[in-house]
Design a protein around this motif. Sequence first.
Motif, mmCIF file in Angstrom:
data_model
loop_
_atom_site.group_PDB
_atom_site.id
_atom_site.type_symbol
_atom_site.label_atom_id
_atom_site.label_comp_id
_atom_site.label_asym_id
_atom_site.label_seq_id
_atom_site.Cartn_x
_atom_site.Cartn_y
_atom_site.Cartn_z
ATOM 1 N N GLY A 122 -38.124 -65.810 106.190
ATOM 2 C CA GLY A 122 -38.529 -64.410 106.169
ATOM 3 C C GLY A 122 -37.862 -63.611 105.063
ATOM 4 N N ILE A 123 -37.352 -64.293 104.040
ATOM 5 C CA ILE A 123 -36.629 -63.621 102.946
ATOM 6 C C ILE A 123 -37.410 -63.787 101.655
ATOM 7 C CG2 ILE A 123 -34.505 -63.533 101.600
ATOM 8 C CD1 ILE A 123 -33.041 -64.617 104.053
ATOM 9 N N TRP A 124 -37.810 -62.663 101.076
ATOM 10 C CA TRP A 124 -38.503 -62.674 99.784
ATOM 11 C C TRP A 124 -37.471 -62.843 98.674
ATOM 12 C CZ3 TRP A 124 -43.869 -61.825 100.131
ATOM 13 C CH2 TRP A 124 -44.567 -61.814 98.923
ATOM 14 N N PRO A 125 -37.651 -63.774 97.738
ATOM 15 C CA PRO A 125 -36.662 -63.960 96.664
ATOM 16 C C PRO A 125 -36.359 -62.664 95.925
ATOM 17 C CG PRO A 125 -38.262 -65.744 96.645
ATOM 18 C CD PRO A 125 -38.761 -64.745 97.646
ATOM 19 N N ARG A 126 -35.075 -62.407 95.703
ATOM 20 C CA ARG A 126 -34.655 -61.133 95.116
ATOM 21 C C ARG A 126 -35.183 -60.938 93.698
ATOM 22 N NH1 ARG A 126 -34.551 -57.606 98.332
ATOM 23 N NH2 ARG A 126 -36.030 -59.096 99.189
ATOM 24 N N GLN A 127 -35.324 -62.023 92.934
ATOM 25 C CA GLN A 127 -35.836 -61.855 91.571
ATOM 26 C C GLN A 127 -37.308 -61.480 91.564
ATOM 27 O OE1 GLN A 127 -34.658 -64.614 92.923
ATOM 28 N NE2 GLN A 127 -35.618 -66.496 92.138
ATOM 29 N N TRP A 128 -37.986 -61.624 92.695
ATOM 30 C CA TRP A 128 -39.403 -61.282 92.777
ATOM 31 C C TRP A 128 -39.641 -59.839 93.207
ATOM 32 C CZ3 TRP A 128 -41.974 -66.065 95.593
ATOM 33 C CH2 TRP A 128 -41.837 -67.198 94.777
ATOM 34 N N VAL A 129 -38.610 -59.111 93.598
ATOM 35 C CA VAL A 129 -38.801 -57.715 93.993
ATOM 36 C C VAL A 129 -38.531 -56.768 92.825
ATOM 37 C CG1 VAL A 129 -38.260 -58.182 96.404
ATOM 38 C CG2 VAL A 129 -36.430 -57.446 94.862
ATOM 39 N N LEU A 130 -38.307 -57.329 91.652
ATOM 40 C CA LEU A 130 -38.126 -56.524 90.445
ATOM 41 C C LEU A 130 -39.478 -56.357 89.759
ATOM 42 C CD1 LEU A 130 -36.383 -55.150 88.270
ATOM 43 C CD2 LEU A 130 -36.002 -57.427 87.273
ATOM 44 N N GLU A 131 -39.934 -55.116 89.643
ATOM 45 C CA GLU A 131 -41.211 -54.825 88.998
ATOM 46 C C GLU A 131 -40.993 -54.603 87.498
ATOM 47 O OE1 GLU A 131 -43.516 -51.711 90.719
ATOM 48 O OE2 GLU A 131 -43.194 -52.377 92.778
ATOM 49 N N HIS A 132 -41.740 -55.324 86.697
ATOM 50 C CA HIS A 132 -41.749 -55.112 85.248
ATOM 51 C C HIS A 132 -43.006 -54.294 84.942
ATOM 52 C CE1 HIS A 132 -38.523 -58.065 84.321
ATOM 53 N NE2 HIS A 132 -38.951 -58.597 85.452
ATOM 54 N N ALA A 133 -42.823 -53.023 84.664
ATOM 55 C CA ALA A 133 -43.960 -52.102 84.558
ATOM 56 C C ALA A 133 -44.217 -51.679 83.121
ATOM 57 C CB ALA A 133 -43.718 -50.868 85.424
ATOM 58 N N VAL A 134 -45.467 -51.357 82.854
ATOM 59 C CA VAL A 134 -45.875 -50.683 81.625
ATOM 60 C C VAL A 134 -46.633 -49.430 82.031
ATOM 61 C CG1 VAL A 134 -45.993 -52.783 80.245
ATOM 62 C CG2 VAL A 134 -48.007 -52.022 81.485
ATOM 63 N N VAL A 135 -46.688 -48.456 81.140
ATOM 64 C CA VAL A 135 -47.411 -47.222 81.443
ATOM 65 C C VAL A 135 -48.723 -47.200 80.672
ATOM 66 C CG1 VAL A 135 -45.402 -45.826 82.043
ATOM 67 C CG2 VAL A 135 -46.104 -45.984 79.664
ATOM 68 N N ILE A 136 -49.752 -46.683 81.311
ATOM 69 C CA ILE A 136 -51.041 -46.505 80.658
ATOM 70 C C ILE A 136 -51.518 -45.088 80.916
ATOM 71 C CG2 ILE A 136 -51.648 -48.945 80.865
ATOM 72 C CD1 ILE A 136 -53.495 -48.185 83.172
ATOM 73 N N SER A 137 -52.436 -44.628 80.105
ATOM 74 C CA SER A 137 -52.960 -43.272 80.229
ATOM 75 C C SER A 137 -53.983 -43.191 81.356
ATOM 76 C CB SER A 137 -53.605 -42.835 78.916
ATOM 77 O OG SER A 137 -54.246 -41.583 79.065
ATOM 78 N N LYS A 138 -53.981 -42.060 82.064
ATOM 79 C CA LYS A 138 -54.982 -41.802 83.097
ATOM 80 C C LYS A 138 -56.159 -41.007 82.555
ATOM 81 C CE LYS A 138 -52.448 -39.586 86.044
ATOM 82 N NZ LYS A 138 -52.052 -38.908 87.300
ATOM 83 N N LEU A 139 -56.091 -40.593 81.301
ATOM 84 C CA LEU A 139 -57.108 -39.713 80.741
ATOM 85 C C LEU A 139 -58.268 -40.510 80.165
ATOM 86 C CD1 LEU A 139 -54.757 -37.215 78.871
ATOM 87 C CD2 LEU A 139 -55.609 -37.078 81.227
ATOM 88 N N GLU A 140 -59.289 -39.776 79.737
ATOM 89 C CA GLU A 140 -60.429 -40.415 79.093
ATOM 90 C C GLU A 140 -59.993 -41.103 77.804
ATOM 91 O OE1 GLU A 140 -63.415 -37.475 78.512
ATOM 92 O OE2 GLU A 140 -63.366 -36.787 80.582
ATOM 93 N N LYS A 141 -60.843 -42.002 77.321
ATOM 94 C CA LYS A 141 -60.474 -42.878 76.214
ATOM 95 C C LYS A 141 -60.045 -42.113 74.970
ATOM 96 C CE LYS A 141 -62.158 -46.822 73.563
ATOM 97 N NZ LYS A 141 -63.262 -47.775 73.336
ATOM 98 N N ASN A 142 -60.708 -41.005 74.641
ATOM 99 C CA ASN A 142 -60.429 -40.299 73.390
ATOM 100 C C ASN A 142 -59.339 -39.237 73.520
ATOM 101 O OD1 ASN A 142 -62.441 -41.749 72.038
ATOM 102 N ND2 ASN A 142 -64.030 -40.320 72.735
ATOM 103 N N LYS A 143 -58.761 -39.093 74.719
ATOM 104 C CA LYS A 143 -57.719 -38.086 74.924
ATOM 105 C C LYS A 143 -56.353 -38.757 74.984
ATOM 106 C CE LYS A 143 -60.555 -34.680 77.397
ATOM 107 N NZ LYS A 143 -60.688 -33.871 78.641
ATOM 108 N N LEU A 144 -55.377 -38.124 74.359
ATOM 109 C CA LEU A 144 -54.017 -38.651 74.366
ATOM 110 C C LEU A 144 -53.188 -37.939 75.430
ATOM 111 C CD1 LEU A 144 -53.331 -38.903 70.532
ATOM 112 C CD2 LEU A 144 -53.943 -40.745 72.105
ATOM 113 N N PRO A 145 -52.331 -38.655 76.146
ATOM 114 C CA PRO A 145 -51.515 -38.026 77.188
ATOM 115 C C PRO A 145 -50.530 -37.030 76.597
ATOM 116 C CG PRO A 145 -50.835 -40.296 76.821
ATOM 117 C CD PRO A 145 -52.089 -40.105 76.048
ATOM 118 N N ALA A 146 -50.361 -35.911 77.312
ATOM 119 C CA ALA A 146 -49.463 -34.859 76.834
ATOM 120 C C ALA A 146 -48.124 -34.861 77.561
ATOM 121 C CB ALA A 146 -50.131 -33.492 76.997
ATOM 122 N N SER A 147 -48.065 -35.440 78.762
ATOM 123 C CA SER A 147 -46.827 -35.463 79.534
ATOM 124 C C SER A 147 -46.829 -36.679 80.460
ATOM 125 C CB SER A 147 -46.681 -34.176 80.360
ATOM 126 O OG SER A 147 -47.657 -34.139 81.388
#
Length: 333
Positions: A122-147
């Motif tokens: 019942g133990i999830w390996p500790r190295q598997w609970v580390l999330e390696h994340a990237v950020v992406i824009s939520k806006l439309e394709k031609n709009k650049l994120p402001a914040s």
Amino acid sequence: RYKSIGLNVFDGKLYNLPAYKEKDLTPLQAADKLAIYFSSISQTVEPLDESKFPPALKLALQRGRTGPKPVLDEHGVYRKIMRVSKPNSSVPGDIPKTLLSRYPFQYTEPVKRIFNKIIQSGIWPRQWVLEHAVVISKLEKNKLPASEEDLRTISKTSWLSKCFENVLGDFLLPIVEPYLDPGQCGGLKKSSITHYLVKLLNFVHTTLDKRVPHTAVFCSEDLSKAYNRGSHNLVIEDLHSMHTPGWILSTLCSYLSGRSLILSHNGARSSERPLPGGFGAGTWLGGMLFIVKFNGACLRPPIPRPISGNTGRQFKYIDDSCQVASVNMKVSL
């Protein structure tokens, strides 16, 4: 090429937020600032605390940890290794995609042992609970994120973790599926955004085509940073209410405990940040747990209107929900 090394690309160019440009932040400073931002959102909910669970849930966890558990066979694990997609992107410590694709049978026996060890302990390996994340824009394709508000994270985890999530899903999904909102059109097999739109437009056009004049009243809801704010305590309680076996609950408690985040941005990797709440967007189990937690939204049946004959429906796509009502204009206006 950029995605494979964790860079953020908008319209084919590396991009930084305006505020970060003004402060002349280095890629590492920008990555740390974004990691702090998303970690702080996660910290708006309490971390998992089994001592606060109801007595019935505590008993289910105790029985799940000490009672009998299923044992995976080699053939089933081999089929799962072959079926789970092997993305080009990877995280530190991952098995190379080429080896998995060419020699899956060689990995079946050790992978089976690892998976059975997780189920029995019942133990999830500790190295598997580390999330390696990237950020992406939520806006439309031609709009650049402001914040930071215009960004969202996509999480990457070890491929073996993804594979085990699918194994666990084979046990979990048949149990919880009967309790899920039939209006949920996202994150499940045989459902999509197309189903969501078809159901919604069918109701609207059916309303407008009635001989007696009717109108369709529409209300939409979208949660802000929904994946980052999910409560781990509440989702375990919801799963227990859906009669999830104790051994699955105890494994999920381990999966949700001590989670942390490393965020990649413009080639730099942030320092590790805590994630006491939220679910990993981009992972099967993260999506499933979010659907379970969001399941109760809009589930109250529409109030009957026997005089006017007005009716209503509710539809969802992951964290987006809408309520639409058919209103008799002669009676109600």
